[in-house]
Design an enzyme around this catalytic site. Structure first.
Site, mmCIF file in Angstrom:
data_model
loop_
_atom_site.group_PDB
_atom_site.id
_atom_site.type_symbol
_atom_site.label_atom_id
_atom_site.label_comp_id
_atom_site.label_asym_id
_atom_site.label_seq_id
_atom_site.Cartn_x
_atom_site.Cartn_y
_atom_site.Cartn_z
ATOM 1 N N SER A 1 0.876 -1.291 -0.062
ATOM 2 C CA SER A 1 0.040 -0.059 0.103
ATOM 3 C C SER A 1 0.979 1.306 -0.042
ATOM 4 O O SER A 1 0.452 2.404 -0.374
ATOM 5 C CB SER A 1 -0.902 0.006 1.233
ATOM 6 O OG SER A 1 -0.626 -0.399 2.308
ATOM 7 N N LYS B 1 18.652 -1.819 -5.772
ATOM 8 C CA LYS B 1 19.092 -0.884 -4.712
ATOM 9 C C LYS B 1 20.383 -1.056 -4.120
ATOM 10 O O LYS B 1 20.535 -2.171 -3.659
ATOM 11 C CB LYS B 1 17.971 -0.497 -3.707
ATOM 12 C CG LYS B 1 16.721 -0.460 -4.170
ATOM 13 C CD LYS B 1 15.392 -0.667 -3.416
ATOM 14 C CE LYS B 1 15.002 -2.158 -3.944
ATOM 15 N NZ LYS B 1 13.894 -2.792 -3.114
ATOM 16 N N ALA C 1 11.781 3.175 2.624
ATOM 17 C CA ALA C 1 12.426 3.739 1.423
ATOM 18 C C ALA C 1 12.729 2.723 0.193
ATOM 19 O O ALA C 1 12.537 3.283 -0.822
ATOM 20 C CB ALA C 1 13.979 3.654 2.063
ATOM 21 N N ASP D 1 9.905 1.016 -0.854
ATOM 22 C CA ASP D 1 8.661 1.091 -1.414
ATOM 23 C C ASP D 1 8.611 2.465 -2.195
ATOM 24 O O ASP D 1 8.107 2.541 -3.267
ATOM 25 C CB ASP D 1 7.539 1.142 -0.468
ATOM 26 C CG ASP D 1 7.676 0.095 0.663
ATOM 27 O OD1 ASP D 1 8.079 -1.175 0.156
ATOM 28 O OD2 ASP D 1 7.178 0.077 1.757
HETATM 29 O O1 KDG Z 1 8.723 -1.677 3.240
HETATM 30 C C1 KDG Z 1 7.757 -1.082 4.566
HETATM 31 C C2 KDG Z 1 7.105 -2.229 5.314
HETATM 32 O O2 KDG Z 1 8.333 -2.915 5.794
HETATM 33 C C3 KDG Z 1 6.224 -1.773 6.274
HETATM 34 O O3 KDG Z 1 5.265 -1.086 6.064
HETATM 35 C C4 KDG Z 1 5.575 -2.910 7.002
HETATM 36 O O4 KDG Z 1 4.893 -4.215 5.311
HETATM 37 C C5 KDG Z 1 5.599 -4.191 6.243
HETATM 38 C C6 KDG Z 1 6.275 -5.447 6.498
HETATM 39 O O5 KDG Z 1 5.859 -6.365 6.345
HETATM 40 O O6 KDG Z 1 7.385 -5.092 6.930
#
Ligand code: KDG
Length: 330
Positions: free
Chosen positions: A41, A229, A260, A262
């Site tokens: 999301s 990355k 970061a 995402d």
């Molecule tokens: O990339 C960010 C996510 O790590 C955080 O929002 C939480 O989705 C998540 C996870 O499973 O770590």
């Protein structure tokens, strides 16, 4: 007539995130702020701010936190009309512990959540209606006994529909064992067109190689574009036609690194989606560089704000920054 076209569909678990108000240690902090998190999301929000039409699909509890996820996502312009509510399992929550400055430790409370119950039978073709691209991550496959099969099914359906697919391995060691993680993530790579690992994830998947060798090794597994990355070194992209490095952006105040990756994915996809037809034949140098450059910018911006996505820019802000415009704030 209603326009159902969307640029990108993302599938994943969205959770409520509690962060200490003063960015103190979790154990002693008395006050918390509440917001939304979830890798997929986050990408949907990032892309929506960059002017793309996005849809998030996933399962939430029939609880106030599930309501909050939906309200926040719709407020960010993300279509949530296909989200599914579960009457028996909750929406997950997680906490960030800022004891490690800038790179918080996270504590998940998501075992048995609504999202962890996702199974292939629940995957609905309608989720992809009107969409050109699917974005998934390696988090969903780690959530429950059948979530890997469900992710695979949605990727296969997207393939059959001629959609392009991006896959961020998003390795979360707290969620599953190393062997299962490696095997599952490797098995999903051939189903994507755009693969976006970090350098540590690449090493986890293939062992230690020179950076350039990762590009070839992943391209040989099926994707048409690999965007890696490299943290403080920026990023590097590989296609059949080009290998391009993009310089990092300076991070003036490191606040929170979570999100970061995402942000990087949103920046990258926001450019790549404008070149969707060229991806399969191998994207050229110029467009690849533009995509990596924007991805690096967004990645660096995300680390300078508390929260996963709150600091993400609009398209006008990105253009302003990249054109070196001085912003008028008063
Ligand atoms: O990339 C960010 C996510 O790590 C955080 O929002 C939480 O989705 C998540 C996870 O499973 O770590």
């Amino acid at each position: 007539m209603q326009d159902n076209r969307v640029d990108v569909v993302t599938l994943g678990e969205s959770m409520i995130l509690f962060q200490s108000y003063n960015q103190g240690a979790l154990q002693y902090e008395p006050l918390f702020t509440k917001s939304l998190a979830g890798a997929e999301s986050n990408v949907a929000i990032g892309l929506s701010r960059l002017g793309k039409k996005t849809r998030w699909v996933g399962r939430l509890g029939s609880d106030p936190f599930g309501d909050l996820v939906l309200a926040t996502l719709s407020g960010q312009g993300v279509d949530v009309s296909h989200a599914v509510r579960d009457n028996e399992a909750p929406t997950a929550v997680y906490f960030k512990d800022f004891k490690r400055y800038g790179d918080p430790a996270v504590y998940y409370y998501r075992k048995g959540s609504a999202a962890s119950r996702l199974s292939p039978e629940m995957v609905d073709e309608a989720w992809l209606e009107g969409a050109g691209h699917l974005h998934v991550t390696g988090i969903t496959p780690a959530l429950g006994d059948h979530t890997a099969a469900a992710t695979r099914k949605l990727m296969e359906l997207a393939r059959e529909k001629g959609m392009t697919i991006s896959f961020d391995p998003n390795l979360r060691r707290k969620l599953w064992g190393e062997e299962t993680a490696r095997e599952t993530l490797l098995s999903l790579i051939p189903l994507c067109d755009i693969f976006m690992p970090g350098d540590e994830e690449a090493e986890f998947l293939l062992g230690k190689l020179e950076i350039e060798a990762y590009g070839e090794a992943f391209l040989n597994r099926g994707p048409k574009l690999v965007a890696m990355k490299l943290g403080a070194e920026g990023s590097i992209g590989f296609t059949e036609k080009a290998v391009v490095r993009a310089e990092p952006f300076a991070v003036d105040r490191l606040i929170d690194t979570v999100g970061a990756g995402d942000a990087f994915a949103s920046g990258l996809l926001s450019v790549l989606l404008d070149h969707r037809e060229e991806i399969v034949g191998g994207l050229g140098e110029e467009a690849l560089h533009e995509a990596l450059h924007r991805a690096n910018l967004l990645g660096s911006m995300a680390t300078q704000f508390k929260g996963d996505w709150e600091g993400l820019p609009t398209l006008a802000e990105v253009r302003g920054i990249l054109d070196g415009e001085k912003s008028v704030t008063r």
